[in-house]
Enzyme design. Sequence first.
Site, mmCIF file in Angstrom:
data_model
loop_
_atom_site.group_PDB
_atom_site.id
_atom_site.type_symbol
_atom_site.label_atom_id
_atom_site.label_comp_id
_atom_site.label_asym_id
_atom_site.label_seq_id
_atom_site.Cartn_x
_atom_site.Cartn_y
_atom_site.Cartn_z
ATOM 1 C CG ASP A 1 -6.550 5.976 4.769
ATOM 2 O OD1 ASP A 1 -6.692 5.084 4.864
ATOM 3 O OD2 ASP A 1 -5.730 7.069 3.762
ATOM 4 N NE ARG B 1 1.367 7.649 6.748
ATOM 5 C CZ ARG B 1 0.621 7.655 8.175
ATOM 6 N NH1 ARG B 1 1.410 7.931 9.140
ATOM 7 N NH2 ARG B 1 -0.400 6.628 8.267
ATOM 8 N N GLY B 2 -0.760 9.537 5.712
ATOM 9 C CA GLY B 2 -2.322 9.491 6.498
ATOM 10 C C GLY B 2 -3.009 10.620 5.803
ATOM 11 C CB ALA B 3 -6.654 9.837 5.877
ATOM 12 C CG ASN C 1 -7.282 2.149 7.895
ATOM 13 O OD1 ASN C 1 -7.041 3.727 7.459
ATOM 14 N ND2 ASN C 1 -6.879 2.078 8.740
ATOM 15 C CE LYS C 2 -1.497 1.933 3.958
ATOM 16 N NZ LYS C 2 -1.422 2.290 3.057
ATOM 17 C CD GLN D 1 1.582 2.290 6.107
ATOM 18 O OE1 GLN D 1 2.343 1.457 5.878
ATOM 19 N NE2 GLN D 1 1.248 2.983 4.997
#
Length: 353
Positions: free
Chosen positions: A246, A57-59, A256-257, A205
């Site tokens: 993201d 995960r993570g862009a 973003n998150k 996260q």
Amino acid sequence: MFASPALVYFEAMIRTLEWTDDGIVMIDQRLLPSEEAYLTFKTAEEVADAIRNMVVRGAPAIGVAAAMGIALGVQQIPSKDDVEQRFADICAEIQNTRPTARNLFWAVERMKKAFEKNRGKSLEEMKSALKNEAQQIYCEDIEINRRLGEQGQTLLGPQQTVLTHCNAGALATAGYGTALGVIRAAVAKGKKIHVFADETRPFLQGSRLTAWEMVQENIPCTLITDNMAGHFMKSGAIQAVIVGADRIARNGDTANKIGTYSVAVLAREHGIPFYVAAPLSTIDLETPSGEFIPIEERSRAEVTEILGKPVAPASVEVANPAFDVTPARLITAIITEAGIARPDYRETLPRLF
Ligand code: MRU
């Protein structure tokens, strides 16, 4: 073949994902920090599932995984006659995993361009070209993060406490990280940086991944629950906020998150600079503003359960948007590998390309 400065760092770094002869090996991010386990994915479909299910995960890491997944799928095409249809199917499968991170679509586009470029070649040449392209994206990502870190660390003083949200570290990229890359670069310059990590409900996260990365590298880190950020800003404990992204729209609005927006509002209230650190591949000049960014809705279980244990009544209604959009006006600067953009982002972001 891929000798580059990135590989000097490679030996020492946290290994998020890697192309091997057996398949694509990824650290299972769902199990950290209690278990450091690696899984091997042998088909494009398996890689798509790994992205969907948050093994990776993570862009930027999603982008690299997507490129590797496509290259892996192409290696398994039996004959030149199948190549066009099969390539299109693989790209569609990979692209349909998660909707928000721009890097996923950027990576698919780049693999499509490499495919176009090699269309007239033999199947073996095509396989090797696409594998090389995926490896190139991987190596470039590490180098980009290091350049971005170099740029970003200039914004931090010799001794600062920096709050971050989610994980925009080595685990969210091919290595080094974006927001945490800035922190790593500042620490490497001898700056005394203390990180405050929001735990980042519901997927944690911050507590599971950011805190783990900081502990691995002995970077001082205080873990807080998301609702503590305002308290620490008010008491003067935080001097800067740095988060990843993201997708950044043309006007600078940044997805973003989930929870990032609340942090940005708090930072503005307390006069604390709020920085976004992201590679150019996260910037989507075709999306004019944040309202057009698709926001992923994830499963209710992520909210009603913690580590498989219920923490809410089974029948309660739940919302679980995985991302929110921080308006450009709350963002002090956007840090990229090509430089630091400041408002008005409609003018400064296109200039970076
Ligand atoms: O749902 P996730 O864990 O993929 O979300 C990750 C984030 O929101 C990160 O902050 C973002 O992708 C930047 S990672 C360098």
